[in-house]
Every structure is written in C-alpha cells, then in structure tokens.
Write an enzyme that holds these catalytic residues in place. Structure first.
Site, short mmCIF file in Angstrom:
data_model
loop_
_atom_site.label_atom_id
_atom_site.label_comp_id
_atom_site.label_asym_id
_atom_site.label_seq_id
_atom_site.Cartn_x
_atom_site.Cartn_y
_atom_site.Cartn_z
N GLU A 81 0.78 -1.02 0.10
CA GLU A 81 -0.02 -0.03 0.16
C GLU A 81 0.63 1.24 0.08
O GLU A 81 0.71 2.35 -0.54
CB GLU A 81 -1.06 -0.06 1.25
N CYS A 122 -14.86 2.40 -13.63
CA CYS A 122 -15.19 3.66 -13.73
C CYS A 122 -13.95 4.82 -13.71
O CYS A 122 -13.68 5.35 -12.95
CB CYS A 122 -15.71 4.05 -12.03
N CYS A 177 -19.61 2.75 -18.54
CA CYS A 177 -20.85 2.73 -17.77
C CYS A 177 -21.96 1.52 -18.40
O CYS A 177 -22.46 0.73 -17.61
CB CYS A 177 -21.74 4.09 -17.92
N CYS A 205 -20.83 -1.51 -16.69
CA CYS A 205 -20.41 -1.45 -15.29
C CYS A 205 -21.49 -2.24 -14.48
O CYS A 205 -22.81 -2.15 -14.33
CB CYS A 205 -20.54 0.11 -14.85
N CYS A 238 -26.20 3.81 -9.59
CA CYS A 238 -25.24 5.14 -9.78
C CYS A 238 -26.01 6.35 -10.16
O CYS A 238 -26.91 6.50 -11.10
CB CYS A 238 -24.26 4.68 -10.89
#
Ligand code: SF4
Length: 398
Positions: free
Chosen positions: A46, A201, A208, A211, A217
């Site tokens: 990370e 996204c 979309c 998605c 959304c």
C-alpha cells in the site's frame, strides 16, 4: 442534488454491496500482495502503491519482500539499504517512514501490527487510507478506505457535486466509505471498489454500459458521469534549470547525502544546484555527445571508451566555479559535458545539465557533508533517479 447516507437507504446499500462482491468474485485481480493477509506485505504494497502504478510496483514489491521478508528484518536494516531498494520509485519519504514505523512496531509492539485503523494511524507514514487498507485487507475489519479510484467511484455513485478533495467533500466521502463497506467481507469489498474504480469507472470515458454498479449509480441516472467528480485545478508548472556536477578526483567523485529537510532526503547525489539560464547560456551538450550518452544508457556499455580523456574540456562559467567552491571547498575550472536530462518533480519541470569537472585544488569544506566516493560505492549508495542515470554513464568512463 447530492445523495449521501441520510438520503440513501439500507436497501440501496444492500444491493450495492452485493453487486460489488459479485463482480469481485468473478473479476478480482490476482496481485502478489493479495495472496496473503499478512499485514506486513499489505502495508509495504500500500505504501508503494501511493502515487505509483500497479505495474511499476510489482517488481519493486517482490524485490523488497525478498530482501526484507518481515517487519523485524526491515527494522534491523540500515536506512541506506532500504532507500537503495526504493530507488526509482520516487517519494522517498515513504521509504524512510516505512523504516521508522518498522522500528516502532518491532520495538514497542513485539512485531505485531495493531488491527484497528485508529491505532495504525499513529504509526509514521500511515495515513487514513493506509490504516483502513491494512485493517480491512489483513484483519477483515470494516474500515473505510478512500484513495483516487474510490474517490472517483464514490463521487459518481452518490452524485457528489462539490469538490471531493475539499474539506467538506472529504468529510462526506469518508463518511460514505465507512457506511458502505461490507461488514462481513470488508477485505474483498474494499479491494473490489478500488478495482472497479480503476478498471471500469475510469477518469475519462467510464465504461458505464458494462459497469456492474450502473443500476445504483446516481450520476449515471442523471447523465452526469462525465462532469463528476469536479475537476481539480491544474497546478502551476514552474520551469527550473539545474546543474549536476560530478567533481572527479582520480577514480572518485564528490557526493553528498541530502539532509532530512531537503528534497530526496536520505538519497545521495553529485554536487547539484539551481542556476539561472544566463549562468549556463554557454554550457553546451553537443548533439553527438547527447546521442552517444543516450545510446549507452540501456546496456551501460562503454560510453567514453578510450576517448574519455580526449574529449575537449570547456571553461566553466565563473558563477558555477564560485558556487562549487562555496558549497564544497573544491576548485574546478573546466568541464566535460555528459548529458542533459529533462524531468519533473511535483510542479517543477527541470532541465538538468550533467557535467564532469576535474578536481584541481582545495580542501573539502567542513560540515558540508561532501565526501569522495569510489565507483563501487556509487553502485551501493541510494541515488536520486537522475543521479543513478548520470552515475551509469560515469561508470564506463575510465
Ligand atoms: Fe462509474 Fe458509470 Fe459505473 Fe456510475 S455507471 S459507477 S459512472 S462506470
């Protein structure tokens, strides 16, 4: 109108969670740090992934884990060794903090990571995102995460119509991230939303039509996916010219380690400073030399060969001679041009002229931190990216 937890109901949340997890079960990416729930590996990955792409991180991560397989090994290492492995990844304060935090975890916590995000946040270099990532990925705790991909995804899902990076926007998004994260499968959920954010996204041209979250959304519903999140103001770019001077005495070069309060703290570099364009108006890197230097870089074969000493020397501008003496105590008057590098650091666009100057006289200035380093030492020292590039060229200069 923004929809936020107060406007969204439990049913919406339940459906969204199940869509996210279903997608993850079928599409989750296999990455080296996802194969275990070891908080150490998750933490290292990370920290590396901040401001760096997954593709760039993978080889660094593998080398790092091989050299420092657990938090105790990292704590016992010298900072120079850690920075040397980090070389090229940039944002070196990440590596310094990683090393510092390893010391705290080993010394004060018996080498065991805390599980709660609030406790993880007390460690050097661990901000709210990294704390949430370790807490959820390693311990499956329902901790909130928010980074570039989830910031964009959550802004769009909820049709956030204020700046998502501003104080109010951040408050809302963090609250949403804590509200939406799955209680039972927090690790998978948080990995999934990051993946959906980066792969589906996308910043420009979100996919979309394919998605999995489209039915939930709010931006899609209103046809506003291309305007959300609100664009952040472009940073003002400043052009800077700098010189990097390899002051050479026989087979050794003058080097200095950057101090804690300087850019690239902990790394080593040649004598490097900012100049005005007038200062270097007459410093030329001949086209022939530049091409030769570029060609030598990948394999680092002999750049100069026998003609190293034969290159004609030019007179160094007096302002540069004076500055080198002020900084180091050494006297040089002529230079050999090596390469011109163009690179960027945060909002600075830097033109860097790399020159070799033969030491003529003087004594190293006390307390300035400069020391003579052999070619072998240069190989082991952690250098700035441009410093390493320059050093690779000097390597073949006899
Ligand atoms: Fe993003 Fe479009 Fe999916 Fe909404 S529908 S989350 S805007 S990709």
């Amino acid at each position: 109108m923004s929809a936020y937890p107060k406007d969204l109901d439990q049913g919406w949340r339940r459906r969204l969670r199940s869509r996210v997890l279903r997608w993850y079960d079928q599409n989750g990416r296999k990455l080296p740090w996802r194969e275990s729930a070891d908080p150490y590996r998750i933490w290292v990955s990370e920290i590396m992934l901040q401001q760096t792409t997954v593709t760039a991180v993978v080889p660094y991560f593998e080398r790092f884990i091989e050299r420092f397989p657990d938090v105790r090994c990292l704590a016992e290492a010298e900072q120079d060794q850690v920075l040397r492995l980090w070389e090229g990844l940039g944002y070196y304060s990440r590596a310094r903090n990683l090393h510092k935090a390893a010391g705290v975890i080993t010394r004060d916590m018996d080498a065991r990571f805390p599980e709660a995000a609030d406790e993880l946040k007390q460690l050097p270099g661990i901000g709210p995102y990294t704390a949430g990532a370790i807490s959820s990925f390693a311990f499956n705790r329902p901790a909130a995460i928010l980074e570039a991909n989830t910031l964009r995804l959550y802004s769009r899902l909820t049709e956030l119509d204020i700046d998502p990076r501003g104080t109010e926007g951040q408050k809302k998004l963090w609250k949403f991230a804590g509200w939406i994260v799955s209680r039972k499968r927090a690790a998978d959920f948080n990995q999934a939303v990051m993946d959906i954010g980066s792969q589906v996204c996308r910043p420009i041209d979100p996919k979309c039509s394919t998605c999995p979250l489209m039915p939930s959304c709010k931006s899609f519903e209103e046809g506003r996916q291309s305007e959300i999140p609100l664009a952040k103001p472009k940073p003002q770019i400043t052009d800077v010219t700098e010189v990097s001077i390899a002051v050479r005495k026989g087979n050794r070069f003058l080097m200095r380690q950057y101090a804690d309060n300087e850019r690239w703290a902990g790394l080593w570099d040649f004598v490097r400073f900012e100049v005005s364009d007038e200062d270097v108006a007459n410093v030329q890197i001949p086209e022939r030399r530049r091409a030769k230097a570029m060609a030598a870089l990948p394999g680092q074969q002999s750049l100069f060969g026998d003609d190293c000493e034969a290159e004609s020397l030019s007179l160094l501008p007096p302002s540069l001679t004076k500055r080198i003496t002020e900084l180091t105590g050494t006297m040089v008057t002529s230079y050999e041009p090596i390469i011109e590098i163009r690179h960027a650091v945060t909002r600075y666009r830097i033109r860097l002229l790399c020159l070799v100057c033969k030491f003529e006289d003087g004594r190293l200035k006390q307390g300035a931190g400069y020391q003579w380093c052999s070619r072998n030492q240069l190989r082991d020292l952690p250098l700035s990216t441009t410093g390493r590039r320059f050093a690779a060229l000097l390597d073949s200069c006899r």
